[in-house]
Motif scaffolding. Structure first.
Motif, PDB file in Angstrom:
ATOM      1  N   TYR A  49       0.856  -1.196   0.000  1.00 24.17           N
ATOM      2  CA  TYR A  49       0.000   0.000   0.000  1.00 24.17           C
ATOM      3  C   TYR A  49       0.888   1.240   0.000  1.00 24.17           C
ATOM      4  CZ  TYR A  49       1.131   1.142   4.837  1.00 24.17           C
ATOM      5  OH  TYR A  49       1.807   1.507   5.973  1.00 24.17           O
ATOM      6  N   LEU A  72       8.949   4.812  15.143  1.00 26.27           N
ATOM      7  CA  LEU A  72       8.041   3.994  14.334  1.00 26.27           C
ATOM      8  C   LEU A  72       8.698   2.672  13.943  1.00 26.27           C
ATOM      9  CD1 LEU A  72       5.507   3.526  12.608  1.00 26.27           C
ATOM     10  CD2 LEU A  72       6.542   4.928  10.827  1.00 26.27           C
ATOM     11  N   THR A 128       8.981   0.203  16.762  1.00 25.20           N
ATOM     12  CA  THR A 128       7.696  -0.483  17.006  1.00 25.20           C
ATOM     13  C   THR A 128       7.490  -1.605  15.994  1.00 25.20           C
ATOM     14  OG1 THR A 128       6.760   1.601  17.780  1.00 25.20           O
ATOM     15  CG2 THR A 128       5.201  -0.126  17.218  1.00 25.20           C
ATOM     16  N   CYS A 129       7.826  -1.315  14.744  1.00 21.43           N
ATOM     17  CA  CYS A 129       7.696  -2.343  13.699  1.00 21.43           C
ATOM     18  C   CYS A 129       8.515  -3.573  14.062  1.00 21.43           C
ATOM     19  CB  CYS A 129       8.179  -1.816  12.348  1.00 21.43           C
ATOM     20  SG  CYS A 129       7.181  -0.499  11.661  1.00 21.43           S
ATOM     21  N   LYS A 144       9.648  -4.549  16.968  1.00 21.64           N
ATOM     22  CA  LYS A 144       9.133  -5.190  18.178  1.00 21.64           C
ATOM     23  C   LYS A 144       7.914  -6.074  17.861  1.00 21.64           C
ATOM     24  CE  LYS A 144       6.639  -2.464  20.887  1.00 21.64           C
ATOM     25  NZ  LYS A 144       5.241  -2.846  21.011  1.00 21.64           N
ATOM     26  N   ASN A 145       7.007  -5.570  17.043  1.00 23.18           N
ATOM     27  CA  ASN A 145       5.763  -6.306  16.780  1.00 23.18           C
ATOM     28  C   ASN A 145       5.885  -7.315  15.646  1.00 23.18           C
ATOM     29  OD1 ASN A 145       4.429  -4.863  18.758  1.00 23.18           O
ATOM     30  ND2 ASN A 145       3.756  -3.278  17.352  1.00 23.18           N
ATOM     31  N   ASN A 146       6.698  -6.992  14.645  1.00 24.46           N
ATOM     32  CA  ASN A 146       6.726  -7.845  13.452  1.00 24.46           C
ATOM     33  C   ASN A 146       7.545  -9.110  13.665  1.00 24.46           C
ATOM     34  OD1 ASN A 146       5.354  -5.684  12.433  1.00 24.46           O
ATOM     35  ND2 ASN A 146       6.794  -5.191  10.814  1.00 24.46           N
ATOM     36  N   LEU A 157       9.740  -0.493   4.211  1.00 29.03           N
ATOM     37  CA  LEU A 157       9.009   0.782   4.272  1.00 29.03           C
ATOM     38  C   LEU A 157       9.891   1.871   3.672  1.00 29.03           C
ATOM     39  CD1 LEU A 157       6.551   2.406   5.487  1.00 29.03           C
ATOM     40  CD2 LEU A 157       7.914   2.631   7.577  1.00 29.03           C
ATOM     41  N   PHE A 207       4.434   7.340   2.220  1.00 32.09           N
ATOM     42  CA  PHE A 207       4.953   6.060   2.684  1.00 32.09           C
ATOM     43  C   PHE A 207       4.603   5.007   1.634  1.00 32.09           C
ATOM     44  CE2 PHE A 207       3.830   8.137   6.747  1.00 32.09           C
ATOM     45  CZ  PHE A 207       5.001   7.968   7.478  1.00 32.09           C
ATOM     46  N   GLN A 234       4.754   0.810   1.616  1.00 28.19           N
ATOM     47  CA  GLN A 234       5.098  -0.302   2.500  1.00 28.19           C
ATOM     48  C   GLN A 234       4.719  -1.640   1.866  1.00 28.19           C
ATOM     49  OE1 GLN A 234       3.376  -0.390   6.498  1.00 28.19           O
ATOM     50  NE2 GLN A 234       5.236  -1.365   7.263  1.00 28.19           N
ATOM     51  N   LEU A 269       4.367  -5.571   3.151  1.00 32.79           N
ATOM     52  CA  LEU A 269       4.286  -6.436   4.339  1.00 32.79           C
ATOM     53  C   LEU A 269       4.157  -7.877   3.872  1.00 32.79           C
ATOM     54  CD1 LEU A 269       1.737  -4.292   6.297  1.00 32.79           C
ATOM     55  CD2 LEU A 269       3.834  -5.148   7.337  1.00 32.79           C
ATOM     56  N   ILE A 291      -2.148  -6.777  11.023  1.00 35.10           N
ATOM     57  CA  ILE A 291      -1.266  -5.609  11.182  1.00 35.10           C
ATOM     58  C   ILE A 291      -1.702  -4.495  10.226  1.00 35.10           C
ATOM     59  CG2 ILE A 291       0.619  -6.238   9.577  1.00 35.10           C
ATOM     60  CD1 ILE A 291       1.066  -4.699  13.054  1.00 35.10           C
ATOM     61  N   ARG A 302      -4.428  -2.547  11.742  1.00 30.58           N
ATOM     62  CA  ARG A 302      -3.927  -1.665  12.802  1.00 30.58           C
ATOM     63  C   ARG A 302      -3.230  -0.433  12.187  1.00 30.58           C
ATOM     64  NH1 ARG A 302       0.441  -3.556  17.246  1.00 30.58           N
ATOM     65  NH2 ARG A 302      -0.597  -5.555  17.058  1.00 30.58           N
ATOM     66  N   ARG A 326      -0.755   8.877  12.066  1.00 27.13           N
ATOM     67  CA  ARG A 326       0.442   9.484  11.477  1.00 27.13           C
ATOM     68  C   ARG A 326       0.401   9.505   9.948  1.00 27.13           C
ATOM     69  NH1 ARG A 326       4.532   6.204  15.328  1.00 27.13           N
ATOM     70  NH2 ARG A 326       2.821   4.700  15.071  1.00 27.13           N
ATOM     71  N   HIS A 327      -0.519   8.753   9.373  1.00 30.27           N
ATOM     72  CA  HIS A 327      -0.670   8.823   7.914  1.00 30.27           C
ATOM     73  C   HIS A 327      -2.144   8.819   7.537  1.00 30.27           C
ATOM     74  CE1 HIS A 327      -0.257   4.134   7.348  1.00 30.27           C
ATOM     75  NE2 HIS A 327      -1.028   4.440   8.345  1.00 30.27           N
TER      76      HIS A 327
HETATM   77  C1  LIG Z   1       3.523   4.038   7.656  1.00 29.70           C
HETATM   78  C2  LIG Z   1       3.366   3.185   8.882  1.00 29.70           C
HETATM   79  C3  LIG Z   1       3.811   1.865   8.855  1.00 29.70           C
HETATM   80  C4  LIG Z   1       3.676   1.055   9.992  1.00 29.70           C
HETATM   81  N1  LIG Z   1       4.130  -0.236   9.960  1.00 29.70           N
HETATM   82  C5  LIG Z   1       4.007  -1.011  11.044  1.00 29.70           C
HETATM   83  C6  LIG Z   1       4.479  -2.360  11.038  1.00 29.70           C
HETATM   84  O1  LIG Z   1       5.000  -2.886  10.063  1.00 29.70           O
HETATM   85  N2  LIG Z   1       4.347  -3.060  12.196  1.00 29.70           N
HETATM   86  C7  LIG Z   1       3.791  -2.534  13.334  1.00 29.70           C
HETATM   87  O2  LIG Z   1       3.711  -3.234  14.336  1.00 29.70           O
HETATM   88  N3  LIG Z   1       3.354  -1.264  13.354  1.00 29.70           N
HETATM   89  C8  LIG Z   1       3.454  -0.496  12.259  1.00 29.70           C
HETATM   90  N4  LIG Z   1       3.018   0.797  12.295  1.00 29.70           N
HETATM   91  C9  LIG Z   1       2.520   1.321  13.586  1.00 29.70           C
HETATM   92  C10 LIG Z   1       1.105   0.882  13.858  1.00 29.70           C
HETATM   93  O3  LIG Z   1       0.218   1.737  13.175  1.00 29.70           O
HETATM   94  C11 LIG Z   1       0.814   0.947  15.367  1.00 29.70           C
HETATM   95  O4  LIG Z   1       1.113   2.238  15.860  1.00 29.70           O
HETATM   96  C12 LIG Z   1       1.649  -0.060  16.141  1.00 29.70           C
HETATM   97  O5  LIG Z   1       1.549  -1.338  15.557  1.00 29.70           O
HETATM   98  C13 LIG Z   1       1.194  -0.099  17.617  1.00 29.70           C
HETATM   99  O6  LIG Z   1       2.037  -0.960  18.286  1.00 29.70           O
HETATM  100  P1  LIG Z   1       2.112  -0.958  19.887  1.00 29.70           P
HETATM  101  O7  LIG Z   1       0.694  -1.258  20.328  1.00 29.70           O
HETATM  102  O8  LIG Z   1       3.068  -2.068  20.191  1.00 29.70           O
HETATM  103  O9  LIG Z   1       2.596   0.397  20.296  1.00 29.70           O
HETATM  104  C14 LIG Z   1       3.100   1.593  11.170  1.00 29.70           C
HETATM  105  C15 LIG Z   1       2.645   2.914  11.172  1.00 29.70           C
HETATM  106  C16 LIG Z   1       2.779   3.703  10.051  1.00 29.70           C
HETATM  107  C17 LIG Z   1       2.308   5.123  10.081  1.00 29.70           C
END
Ligand SMILES: Cc1cc2nc3c(=O)[nH]c(=O)nc-3n(C[C@H](O)[C@H](O)[C@H](O)COP(=O)(O)O)c2cc1C
Length: 136
Positions: free
Chosen positions: A8, A23, A26-27, A29-31, A40, A47, A49, A51, A61, A64, A70-71
């Motif tokens: 996307y 940012l 966070t990616c 940590k979660n991915n 990305l 942006f 991305q 996935l 994801i 979410r 932020r976008h």
């Molecule tokens: C452009 C963009 C790309 C993102 N890509 C990811 C991603 O690959 N993985 C992810 O966990 N969060 C991604 N996020 C952040 C998520 O929207 C969200 O804030 C996050 O998953 C929350 O994680 P948390 O609950 O651990 O703080 C992205 C945000 C933006 C704006």
């Protein structure tokens, strides 16, 4: 596990603060625990991305990410089952900015030297992302 790839693009929301280092942390940590990988690219305005991972994880994801303030204006341009990953080693590679090398890569596949939503097609975009990745 059904492996899938989702692509996307979106626009940065100028009304909301953005720290790309936070940012991307966070990616990672979660991915990583979900075996989600991808790339990305952020050029200051858009942006892009990619996935990759299990269908359910990619879908979750994406939903979410889609609500992240932020976008804005997310446009989903591809979601397909795939046999293998294009970015297997990155829980999320970040490429930021628009240097001369990046412009040159865009010109290999698109008429303009930067991302232009009007001329987008998913295959060329994936080619661009792979070429950028090899230079990261
Ligand atoms: C452009 C963009 C790309 C993102 N890509 C990811 C991603 O690959 N993985 C992810 O966990 N969060 C991604 N996020 C952040 C998520 O929207 C969200 O804030 C996050 O998953 C929350 O994680 P948390 O609950 O651990 O703080 C992205 C945000 C933006 C704006």
């Amino acid at each position: 596990m059904s492996l899938c790839r989702l692509v996307y693009y979106s626009e940065r929301n100028p009304a909301v603060a953005l720290d790309t280092r936070t940012l991307i942390a966070t990616c990672h940590k979660n991915n990583a625990p979900r075996s989600l990988t991808g790339m990305l690219h952020y050029n200051g305005t858009y942006f892009l991305q990619v996935l990759e991972g299990g269908r359910a994880d990619v879908s979750a994801i994406y939903h979410r990410i889609a609500t992240d303030p932020r976008h804005i204006n997310l446009i989903l341009i591809g979601c397909m089952d795939v046999r293998e990953r294009l970015f297997p080693t990155w829980s999320m590679g970040l490429h930021e900015g628009m240097g001369d090398r990046t412009k040159e890569i865009f010109l290999r596949y698109f008429p303009k030297e930067r991302f232009d939503p009007e001329s987008i097609n998913v295959d060329s975009l994936l080619d661009v992302m792979q070429d950028i990745a090899t230079e990261l």
